[in-house]
Every structure is written in structure tokens, then in C-alpha cells.
Design an enzyme around this catalytic site. Sequence first.
Site, mmCIF file in Angstrom:
data_model
loop_
_atom_site.group_PDB
_atom_site.id
_atom_site.type_symbol
_atom_site.label_atom_id
_atom_site.label_comp_id
_atom_site.label_asym_id
_atom_site.label_seq_id
_atom_site.Cartn_x
_atom_site.Cartn_y
_atom_site.Cartn_z
ATOM 1 N N HIS A 186 -2.310 0.815 11.882
ATOM 2 C CA HIS A 186 -3.747 0.997 11.698
ATOM 3 C C HIS A 186 -4.495 0.376 12.863
ATOM 4 O O HIS A 186 -3.900 -0.217 13.765
ATOM 5 C CB HIS A 186 -4.198 0.353 10.381
ATOM 6 C CG HIS A 186 -3.781 1.105 9.157
ATOM 7 N ND1 HIS A 186 -4.630 1.898 8.439
ATOM 8 C CD2 HIS A 186 -2.576 1.194 8.540
ATOM 9 C CE1 HIS A 186 -3.988 2.447 7.423
ATOM 10 N NE2 HIS A 186 -2.730 2.034 7.459
ATOM 11 N N GLU A 207 -2.029 -3.773 11.955
ATOM 12 C CA GLU A 207 -3.330 -3.509 12.570
ATOM 13 C C GLU A 207 -3.228 -3.962 14.026
ATOM 14 O O GLU A 207 -3.102 -5.158 14.307
ATOM 15 C CB GLU A 207 -4.424 -4.292 11.843
ATOM 16 C CG GLU A 207 -4.507 -4.032 10.340
ATOM 17 C CD GLU A 207 -5.471 -2.916 9.997
ATOM 18 O OE1 GLU A 207 -6.065 -2.325 10.944
ATOM 19 O OE2 GLU A 207 -5.656 -2.625 8.804
ATOM 20 N N GLU A 261 -8.078 5.896 13.747
ATOM 21 C CA GLU A 261 -7.371 4.711 14.239
ATOM 22 C C GLU A 261 -6.172 5.210 15.052
ATOM 23 O O GLU A 261 -5.063 5.345 14.545
ATOM 24 C CB GLU A 261 -6.966 3.825 13.064
ATOM 25 C CG GLU A 261 -8.173 3.319 12.280
ATOM 26 C CD GLU A 261 -7.816 2.651 10.957
ATOM 27 O OE1 GLU A 261 -6.614 2.436 10.699
ATOM 28 O OE2 GLU A 261 -8.755 2.353 10.185
ATOM 29 N N HIS A 320 -5.323 6.711 8.799
ATOM 30 C CA HIS A 320 -6.763 6.772 9.013
ATOM 31 C C HIS A 320 -6.961 7.472 10.350
ATOM 32 O O HIS A 320 -6.588 6.947 11.402
ATOM 33 C CB HIS A 320 -7.387 5.378 9.018
ATOM 34 C CG HIS A 320 -7.431 4.749 7.668
ATOM 35 N ND1 HIS A 320 -7.412 3.387 7.458
ATOM 36 C CD2 HIS A 320 -7.490 5.313 6.432
ATOM 37 C CE1 HIS A 320 -7.466 3.127 6.162
ATOM 38 N NE2 HIS A 320 -7.517 4.292 5.527
#
Length: 823
Positions: free
Chosen positions: A272, A351, A166, A163
Site C-alpha cells: 500500500h 505501506e 497507491e 487501492h
Amino acid sequence: MKHALFFSLILLIASGLYASTTPAAQEIYFSFEITAKSELQQLTRIVSIDNVRGNTVYAYANPEELNELEALGYEIIKLPHPGSLYEPRMAQTIGEARQWDYYPTYDQYLTMMYQFATDYPTLCRIEDAGNSVDGRKLLFAVISDNISIEEDEPEFMYTATMHGDETTGYVLMLRLIDYLLSGYGFDPEVTEMVNEIEIWINPLANPDGTYAGGNNTVYGATRYNANWVDLNRNFPDPEDGPHPDGHAWQPETIIMMDIAEANSFIHSANFHGGAEVVNYPWDTWAVLHADDDWYIDISRAYADTVHLYAPAGYMTYLNNGITNGYAWYTISGGRQDYMNWFQACREVTLEISNTKLLPESQLDAHWTYNKRSMIKYIQNVYYGIRGIVTDSLGNPLDAMITIVDHDFDNSEVFTDPDLGNYHRMLSPGVYDITVSSYGFIPQTITNITVVDTGATRVDVELQEAQTIDITGTVRDGDTSAPIGNAIVEIMDSVHTPVQTDFSGAYAIYNVVEGTYTFKVSADGYSTLTEDITVTEDNHIIDFDLFAPYLFWDFEQNDGGFTSNDPSGWQWGEPSAGGITAYSGIKVWATNLSGFYVDNAHWYLDSPAIQLGNNPMLEFYHLYNFEAGTTMWDGGNVSISTNGGSSFGLLTPVGGYDGNISALGEQGYGGTRDEWTLAQFSLESYKNQEIVLRWHFGSDYSQHNYYGWYIDDVAIIELVGVNDPPHENELILQQNFPNPFRGFTTITFSMSENLKDPILKIYNLKGQLVKSLTSFPNPSLGMIEAVWDGKDEKGKEVSAGLYFYQIQSKNYSSEIKKMIYLQK
């Protein structure tokens, strides 16, 4: 495979031109409320869900996707785009970039990557994996002590920033490469890792998204790639098929798939942002992974180690920093599930920052928070069971390693076929493993103790298995005449297709015992696909092919089929989604070159067909329709006996997939990505003139699906016309009802000189399924037998086609066919 693409105009325009305008115009960030989590099953197919907190959903969409969501009645709150919230400082020089508290420009990134290989030529090489949509490079730093030699060591992969907005993982991965290379020979832990593991690191998996604002800034970064596709929804999915998002595989996706296919990664992670949590499999469904306990342990280890180096509150989301993916929110097409299911590689999603485009001043702190966890995560490959699988001559084998009474849902692992080495990560315990390879006798090793201090080595030598030569004859099912030049193929096997000779004979040599799918085809005949178990006692396998009296392969023309909408059903060569015809090159499809539209009701009608005495419709098809817990779009087949004035639904052998919302009735739904034979009995319409209709329907909500493809339509005659009876003959009637569920009645008669009739029922393989010998009033002219669809052991048989015949003394009736539908 390398995918070289031309640079687009965006690379020729001065940097910053699209900053902030591109995200606002083509990629909208927003939130909305749901009332139940079950709604996400449908919503994740429409927009790219970013996070779910309580009943609030945060998501991205392009304008078309947003309109589709709003049409469902959801109230949208548009939010500032994460890629334009903050304009970070960009490094002015390579020296500044390597201070790790600036973001590099795109050109600086390329220079830094290639400089690693220049500075450490014996430890690092740069793998140019291919180009993005806009021509930017996807690069891997490959790190090992013997960089040009493949060794008996586990292969590991980190990637970041698929992404594009990110960005924390982007800089942390560059810094990790530098840490491993500069620490080699000085730091014992790093030295051991580089000596014992082949490490692949890709810092930037979506360069077009990260540099959407121009090559000199990450301000204006987007989640999607340059085609406005979410790359983490673009991979094949275990549940939802090869194209769960309805988009063709993007160049960036293909690159990752090619890299995974060309290597034997056993462990990986993708970085991420937008949350602080370790997300482990599965994302696509609620079923837990076979290694769920192990996944919880390694996820817990990552988060707990972070807590030792980070301030209070960092990485404490959900279950104190870890979560099962589906329990958080479901997605389809994620790389994590792709790597686990299709590549036998244990991957999680890391994440690592609540802020997506992290201010450059916080990059150093996030390195401190995560460094020890990133190192320990790589070191998971040290533990479990490892070894080499060879044949009796020491040659490496491509083998599967199964943990007995443990593995399921593709959790088995495989050797690297180049060296035969395997690495099975496991929690401490005692295990049995089975090692298998085609052409060899499987071997089970018991009571292997796995400890937490290192891997237990188990090398395995497999012995060659006895093989069988398959022989047989392909004949015309109506005349018993041999069919020359027929093709006999064992699908998905190492054996090449063979061709029958003038007498219909064929042979396939050195086949290991097992169950295989055979495909038999010949010009002028319907193709036969059949699962057959090959053993020493069942190696002479004959096939009967039936010549349809009507057949359309659509190669020379459209067959006289017509569509009710010029924008609907199309005849020709498909060019979308990698789909090819079942035979030849041409098909009928709802859209040959792309996706179907919403609110469609498209009919494909056959020409008028005159049926015979006991006809059956056959065709091959594949389909990709929108579906979740509800099958929204789909198709079915109907029939008309009044020239097309009205139609009635036909039900296939085995039934439809379920109720289709857009049709309001039963039909095919979901995804079937391989050509499959469909069969419909037309016995109720015998000797009538009919028209057949393939009806496709979609509702108002449609999200890029390929639709329905149809090829090789045939009308076959299951039984011939009976000859007049004569002495010593058994006269067999067609069973009724046919097709049937539960029970069917078979009527026959025989001349007075014949006694003790036996009704024998066979499956498609010619194997005897049931013998009936007791009949009411056998001395009367017409005798009835009832079959309940069960074999000799009282077990219900599978749905499909069956043969039956009456025998008495040295006489036999003709063979007839019937179709059984399971209860």
C-alpha cells in the site's frame, strides 16, 4: 473459479476522458477531527479511513458516504485527490517500462506479464485469475523451478495496489518478478529461492482503480474499484462477519478469495501507500495474535533492513516503522485479517511510500530502499517447523498442526492436502505440536527445537482412529410413532445425510468419536438441531420430532403475514449477498434483493393465531445489522392479545443480543450469518388468540446491511392435556414459573398405594441431569419439588429445554417439558 465479466464502456472511450473528473465526482478525499479514538469504531463503517494522525482522520468517501458522515456533525475539509496531484510520465514502449522509472500503460502491463512467461517458460507461468468489474485482468506471475509440478515447498504471495491510487508497489512488483527470473542461475540467493519456494506475485490487484483515467495513464487513479467499493474493506472479517462493509463481494475480492482457497499460501503481504510502516495483525480487534512476538520480529526486520538502504526519515512512522494494526486505527474487512483468520496464512500490510501516486522519478529509489527487505520477507518461510503428514500407507493427509499452549484464534496451520506438507513459521524456541486429521488418532510430538538457521523437519505418520456406527430411530414426540423418510444429517462433516426407513430407523457409519451438530428434519415436523457427543457408550441416538399445530414454510404463499410498509418486509426468493432460504426457496426478509434503508420501522405481522395449552413459538432466522460497540439497528418479536391494537415484547429463550439503539429496547443485533433457531415460550398466553409481530428498526445512519431473514415459523405444543387420574397413576403438573431462572416448582400427586417417588430431570439428549428424592410432606395429596437448575454435581446447567417425570415402583407419570434460562 473464473469470473468473466463484460468490458464496460470505459474501455471503449479514449484514454484520459475521465482523468481528474472521476475522482472528484465519485470519490472525495478529505480530513476531519475526532475527539476520541473510540469514535473510529463507528466511523470506519461509514467512510474508508486512510490514515489517523493524532486526532486528524484522513479518509475517502463517495457522495452518499460523505453525506452520512456530515449528518453526524463532523466538519469536513475536502482535500485534493491523491490520484490527481501529479501527472506522471507513462512509458511509450515496453523498453521504457522496463527501465523501471516510468509507469506502464495497461496494455504494456499485460504484455510485460505474458512476456515473463515467454522468456522464462520453465520458471514462470502467468495465472489469469479473472476479470475486474470493468473487464480488466488480474494476473499472477507464478515462479518456481518446476513450474508445472507441485512440490514439497512453501507457497508465498505478494500483491500490490488493491487501492488503485497507491501505485509504488505496482512497479516494484513488476521489477521483483524480473529480478527473480533474470537472476536465476546467476545469483545464488535468487536461485535458492526459486528452487525452494513457489512464489506468486500479483502487481495490480485493482486495475480499474489504477486506470480509472483510461488505459494509457495512471493519472486520475482512484482508491475504490469501478463500483466505488474499497476492496480492502470488502473481505470477510473475523469479528464483523462475511460482509462487514455491507457490500456484496466484488469480482476482485472473489478472485483473491478463490486464489487463496485454491492454494496453500503460508506467508504473504499486500503493498500500500500513503504511509511508511509495516502493519501487522490484527486490524479488527485489540486482541493480539498468537504469533505477536514473531510478527514484531519480522516487521522489525523489514523496517530495520530498509533503514540500512534508505535516507534518514524513511519508514520511521509510529514505532520506528512498524505498528499493530488496531493500535494505529481499526478497520473491518481487510485482506490481512482475512488471510490470517480464514486462510491460516501469515500476512502483513506493507505501506511503502507516503506519497500515494509516486512520481516516476522516485520509483528506482524506492526499489533500492525496499529490495533487500522484500527478499528477506519472502525468506521467512525458510524457518520454523516443516514436514509431511501421511497415513500408514504413505498417503498425504489434510491435517491441522497445533502448537501446544500457544495457538488460539485460528492461528493453527494446515497441510497442503495434495502432498501433506506443512510449514509452520516460528521464532526460535522449544515447542510441542499436535497433528490431527479427521479419522485418525492425533499425535503430539514434544520438545522440538526451532533455530534461526533453518526449518526443523518433523514428518508425522498418523494411525487410523476407531470409528463408531451411529444408529437410532426418529419418532413423533407426541405419539411415539416412527417417522419414515426423515433426514438425519451431521452438519459440517464428511458424512452425507441419511434417510430413515419405514420404521423410523437410520444408520450413519464410520463416525469418529467427538461432538457433532445433528440436524433432523421431516415433512410436517419442526426441524431439530442438536449438539451431541458421540462415544462408544453413546452411539444409539434417538430423536423426537414434534409436529407443530401451526407451521409456515412460505413456499406456496406468504402465510397470511402482512407488512406495514410496501417498501419494507418482502416475501419471496432472496437474491442478495448469496443468502438462500433455510428450507425450500422462499422467506420473509427486510429486503430480498439488497440492503435495508435508514430511518425504517417495519412490522411483519402474523395472522390471528389461536393458542393451545402450552405453546411455543419457533422460527429460523439470520441477520446482518449495523453494529459496533453500539448495536445501532436490529429487530425483536412482540405479541398482541387484542387483535393488534397493542403489542408487548417477547423475550426468546437465551435472551436477545442486547439493547438496539433504533428500537429503544432489547433485540437482535449485529450479524448472525447462519440460520439459527429462535424459541419463545408462549405459556403465559395459552388458550388465547394472538398476533405476532417481527419489528425491524434502523436509525438515521445506515451503511449497506442486508437486514433480517425469517423462515419456517412454527407454533408447537410442548405438553398435551392430562388424562383423568386413575389407580396406580402419578399425576404431574406443569412447573411454575416456566421459563424460569434460579428456581422452579414442580407439583405432582400420586395414589396412596405408591411410595418413594423420584423426580427425574433429563436434557434434550435423554441424559439424566438430576434426581430429586426428598420432598416435604410426601404423604399429602399434592407434593411440591423445587429444582435450582443444577445437575448432580451442583453445576448450573445450560439454557434450554428439559424433560421431567415422576417415577415410583413400576409406574411413571407422563413426561413434561420446561425451559431453563441461565442466571
